[in-house]
Design an enzyme around this catalytic site. Structure first.
Site, PDB file in Angstrom:
ATOM      1  N   ASP A 256      34.936 -26.923  -4.685  1.00 33.70           N
ATOM      2  CA  ASP A 256      35.697 -27.110  -5.918  1.00 33.70           C
ATOM      3  C   ASP A 256      36.919 -26.185  -5.915  1.00 33.70           C
ATOM      4  O   ASP A 256      36.819 -25.008  -6.246  1.00 33.70           O
ATOM      5  CB  ASP A 256      34.785 -26.810  -7.120  1.00 33.70           C
ATOM      6  CG  ASP A 256      35.470 -27.073  -8.450  1.00 33.70           C
ATOM      7  OD1 ASP A 256      36.583 -27.642  -8.454  1.00 33.70           O
ATOM      8  OD2 ASP A 256      34.877 -26.728  -9.498  1.00 33.70           O
ATOM      9  N   LYS A 263      42.059 -23.333  -9.212  1.00 33.40           N
ATOM     10  CA  LYS A 263      41.335 -22.110  -9.536  1.00 33.40           C
ATOM     11  C   LYS A 263      42.084 -20.895  -9.007  1.00 33.40           C
ATOM     12  O   LYS A 263      42.876 -21.009  -8.081  1.00 33.40           O
ATOM     13  CB  LYS A 263      39.955 -22.131  -8.858  1.00 33.40           C
ATOM     14  CG  LYS A 263      38.954 -23.043  -9.506  1.00 33.40           C
ATOM     15  CD  LYS A 263      37.574 -22.812  -8.909  1.00 33.40           C
ATOM     16  CE  LYS A 263      36.561 -23.744  -9.536  1.00 33.40           C
ATOM     17  NZ  LYS A 263      36.363 -23.517 -10.970  1.00 33.40           N
ATOM     18  N   GLU A 335      35.597 -31.145 -13.305  1.00 31.84           N
ATOM     19  CA  GLU A 335      35.338 -32.349 -12.510  1.00 31.84           C
ATOM     20  C   GLU A 335      33.874 -32.750 -12.474  1.00 31.84           C
ATOM     21  O   GLU A 335      33.548 -33.917 -12.310  1.00 31.84           O
ATOM     22  CB  GLU A 335      35.859 -32.140 -11.078  1.00 31.84           C
ATOM     23  CG  GLU A 335      34.911 -31.423 -10.108  1.00 31.84           C
ATOM     24  CD  GLU A 335      34.577 -29.988 -10.497  1.00 31.84           C
ATOM     25  OE1 GLU A 335      35.330 -29.392 -11.296  1.00 31.84           O
ATOM     26  OE2 GLU A 335      33.550 -29.453 -10.015  1.00 31.84           O
ATOM     27  N   ARG A 337      31.591 -32.940 -14.726  1.00 31.82           N
ATOM     28  CA  ARG A 337      31.188 -33.869 -15.790  1.00 31.82           C
ATOM     29  C   ARG A 337      31.679 -35.286 -15.510  1.00 31.82           C
ATOM     30  O   ARG A 337      31.066 -36.251 -15.953  1.00 31.82           O
ATOM     31  CB  ARG A 337      31.682 -33.341 -17.146  1.00 31.82           C
ATOM     32  CG  ARG A 337      33.174 -33.190 -17.248  1.00 31.82           C
ATOM     33  CD  ARG A 337      33.599 -32.301 -18.413  1.00 31.82           C
ATOM     34  NE  ARG A 337      33.409 -30.872 -18.129  1.00 31.82           N
ATOM     35  CZ  ARG A 337      33.659 -29.902 -18.992  1.00 31.82           C
ATOM     36  NH1 ARG A 337      34.094 -30.184 -20.210  1.00 31.82           N
ATOM     37  NH2 ARG A 337      33.467 -28.644 -18.646  1.00 31.82           N
TER      38      ARG A 337
HETATM   39  N1  BES Z   1      32.120 -25.452 -10.690  1.00 30.50           N
HETATM   40  C1  BES Z   1      32.719 -24.936 -11.841  1.00 30.50           C
HETATM   41  C2  BES Z   1      31.786 -24.078 -12.686  1.00 30.50           C
HETATM   42  C3  BES Z   1      31.334 -22.792 -12.078  1.00 30.50           C
HETATM   43  C4  BES Z   1      31.964 -21.611 -12.408  1.00 30.50           C
HETATM   44  C5  BES Z   1      30.262 -22.742 -11.238  1.00 30.50           C
HETATM   45  C6  BES Z   1      31.519 -20.413 -11.876  1.00 30.50           C
HETATM   46  C7  BES Z   1      29.812 -21.548 -10.682  1.00 30.50           C
HETATM   47  C8  BES Z   1      30.452 -20.386 -11.012  1.00 30.50           C
HETATM   48  C9  BES Z   1      33.223 -26.083 -12.716  1.00 30.50           C
HETATM   49  O1  BES Z   1      33.617 -27.221 -12.054  1.00 30.50           O
HETATM   50  C10 BES Z   1      34.427 -25.593 -13.442  1.00 30.50           C
HETATM   51  O2  BES Z   1      35.406 -25.327 -12.804  1.00 30.50           O
HETATM   52  N2  BES Z   1      34.321 -25.463 -14.750  1.00 30.50           N
HETATM   53  C11 BES Z   1      35.387 -25.004 -15.538  1.00 30.50           C
HETATM   54  C12 BES Z   1      35.496 -25.923 -16.720  1.00 30.50           C
HETATM   55  C13 BES Z   1      36.720 -25.692 -17.561  1.00 30.50           C
HETATM   56  C14 BES Z   1      37.958 -26.113 -16.826  1.00 30.50           C
HETATM   57  C15 BES Z   1      36.549 -26.470 -18.826  1.00 30.50           C
HETATM   58  C16 BES Z   1      35.059 -23.590 -15.978  1.00 30.50           C
HETATM   59  O3  BES Z   1      33.914 -23.318 -16.299  1.00 30.50           O
HETATM   60  O4  BES Z   1      35.961 -22.756 -15.962  1.00 30.50           O
HETATM   61 MN    MN Z   2      32.740 -27.556 -10.204  1.00 35.50          MN
HETATM   62 MN    MN Z   3      35.698 -27.169 -11.457  1.00 36.32          MN
END
Ligand code: BES
Ligand code: MN
Ligand code: MN
Length: 487
Positions: A256, A263, A335, A337
């Site tokens: 991701d 990120k 992504e 969801r």
């Molecule tokens: N895969 C991440 C969530 C995650 C964060 C997993 C830290 C393990 C450790 C997910 O896809 C994500 O990026 N979520 C975002 C959502 C936001 C953009 C609404 C998040 O949590 O920042």
């Molecule tokens: Mn993710």
């Molecule tokens: Mn993500």
């Protein structure tokens, strides 16, 4: 069981190079002192916060032995959890000191439970992802010693646990595998092999099939990657009559980056573990099949890489998911969801008795509950309690958070049925769960497990070393066992 090196015996036989682990519950020994060699007399000295209490090293009738004694009593963890940790530390000690084998004598009414904890400490606590290391870690044989009367029960529990622990370690290895190796195709073929070996019927949807199935979420998220997406469906059907059908769905993002909503670099490497939900549900189903539990289980894992490149989806894009519901993409990093929306629609179409999805879905769940506790959401309070009860048995921790409807307001979109973000970041784990609920029919029992914090890390988590933790597998298997047969 032979490969793990764990055994249960009814007699303590000390050999040259053994580590004898003596455990106490406060001042109460958890073993029978009379069963020890007469020359070994555990003496209790000052307690130094949970570390070894007494160390006896020397020659015993010409044998070199290391005797470690430790008090497992502690306010912050249960005895069985402490036992897993103590054994994992003893394994590390053996590797460091060149000792050959660990012996853990046990007696009393907790002996069977504690021997299972010794088993877990040895097999999960001793596991190391060493595929890319020149120096492989040595398997340290561990023996629990129980009374002749308890031997049968302890061994039969161990036969079942050996299956579960094996699947947990397979899950951990796949989670630790880097994203240049573990592409959607690699994960799919790993699942296919593991599934077949466990007696599952496995189907893999490729890009063409995903197009035919209108999986707009999966196709959009996987669009930028040079490795195309997949959806793996595994079916376990018990031989007898099954009262219930459980569908497990797991998020499988092989890496991701966040996509165009990129990120930050710090910690991005951990995002190779963003397929840990898929690994958890798939290997749990393998264990359920190998244990021949009397319920139907279908496992569904959408697999994609959320990369950046030509064909990538953009903020502002509108996607049509498999159910026909449209989603406005506000952020390409939300992504998980999107791919789960398609997979949950496949799940609901099977009209099962219940659906559980497992996903590393939100950083917000990690902020809320930290690295050791996963978030649980459910539209069925009985299902939520059953999962919590199962987790109490396995030592994995879940905490229920509310599906608080008012927070769904922000998800209403101006140009599509729903947006993938609620506008601000508050209550992010709850908002994500509410998003998923849009693909769950009202009369379907559903639980969503957000395991983002507890699946991976360079740190030791209880008895589990660096890398993938396989979080959730034990609890899913335990839950399936408890729910099998019920109507
Ligand atoms: N895969 C991440 C969530 C995650 C964060 C997993 C830290 C393990 C450790 C997910 O896809 C994500 O990026 N979520 C975002 C959502 C936001 C953009 C609404 C998040 O949590 O920042
Ligand atoms: Mn993710
Ligand atoms: Mn993500």
């Amino acid at each position: 069981m032979a490969k793990s090196g764990f055994k249960i015996e009814s007699k303590l036989t000390l050999r040259d190079g053994d580590l004898l682990l003596l455990t106490f519950d406060g001042s109460k020994p958890l073993f029978k002192a009379a069963d020890l060699h007469p020359e070994i007399r555990p003496v209790r000295s000052e307690k130094r916060d949970q570390s070894w209490v007494t160390v006896y090293a020397g020659k015993l009738s010409g044998k070199r032995l290391l005797v470690l004694a430790t008090d497992l009593k502690s306010k912050d963890r249960e005895l069985v959890q402490q036992m897993k940790i103590a054994v994992s530390k003893a394994v590390a000690c053996c590797r460091r000191e060149g000792l050959r084998r660990i012996q853990v004598p046990l007696s009393g009414n907790k002996a069977i439970k504690l021997s299972a904890a010794v088993h877990e400490g040895a097999v999960l606590g001793g596991h190391c992802f060493d595929r890319y290391l020149a120096k492989k870690t040595r398997i340290v044989p561990v023996q629990a010693v129980v009374s002749q009367k308890q031997l049968g029960a302890a061994r039969s529990k161990a036969r079942q646990n050996a299956i579960v622990f094996q699947e947990v370690n397979s899950g951990r290895d796949l989670i630790s595998e880097p994203a240049n190796i573990a592409t959607p195709a690699f994960i799919a073929s790993t699942f296919r092999k593991a599934g077949k070996a466990s007696g599952l019927q496995v189907t893999v949807w490729d890009r063409k099939r995903l197009e035919k199935e209108n999986c707009g979420g999966v196709l959009a998220v996987g669009g930028a990657s040079s490795v195309p997406p997949r959806m793996v469906i595994g079916r376990y059907r018990p031989t007898g009559k099954a009262a219930r059908h459980l569908v497990l769905v797991g998020k499988g993002v092989s890496f991701d980056t966040g996509g165009y909503s990129l990120k930050l670099p710090s910690g991005m490497g951990d995002m190779k573990a963003d397929m840990a939900g898929a690994a958890a549900v798939f290997f749990a189903t393998c264990a359920i099949a190998r244990l021949k539990l009397p319920l139907k289980v279908t496992v569904i894992t959408p697999l994609v890489e959320n990369a950046i490149g030509q064909g990538g989806f953009r903020p502002g894009d509108i996607l049509k998911t498999r159910s026909g519901k449209t989603v406005q993409v506000d952020n390409t990093d939300a992504e998980g969801r999107l791919i789960l929306a398609d997979a949950l629609d496949v799940a609901a179409g099977m009209k099962p008795d219940m659906v559980l999805d497992v996903a590393t879905l939100t950083g917000a769940s990690v902020v809320a509950l930290g690295l050791e506790i996963a978030a649980l959401f459910s539209n069925d309070s009985r299902l939520a309690s059953a999962i919590i009860a199962a987790s109490a048995e396995t030592g994995e921790m879940f905490w229920e958070l509310p599906l608080y409807r008012p927070y769904a307001k922000g998800l209403r979109g101006p140009t599509a049925d729903i947006r993938n973000l609620a506008g601000d970041r508050w209550g992010g784990a709850i908002v994500a769960a509410l998003f998923l609920q849009n693909w769950i029919p009202e009369d379907l029992s559903w639980a969503h497990l957000d395991i983002a914090g507890s699946v991976f890390g360079d740190k030791i988590l209880c008895h589990l070393g660096p890398g993938g933790k396989g979080f959730g597998i034990k609890t899913l298997v335990e839950f399936a066992g408890r729910t099998a047969g019920k109507k």
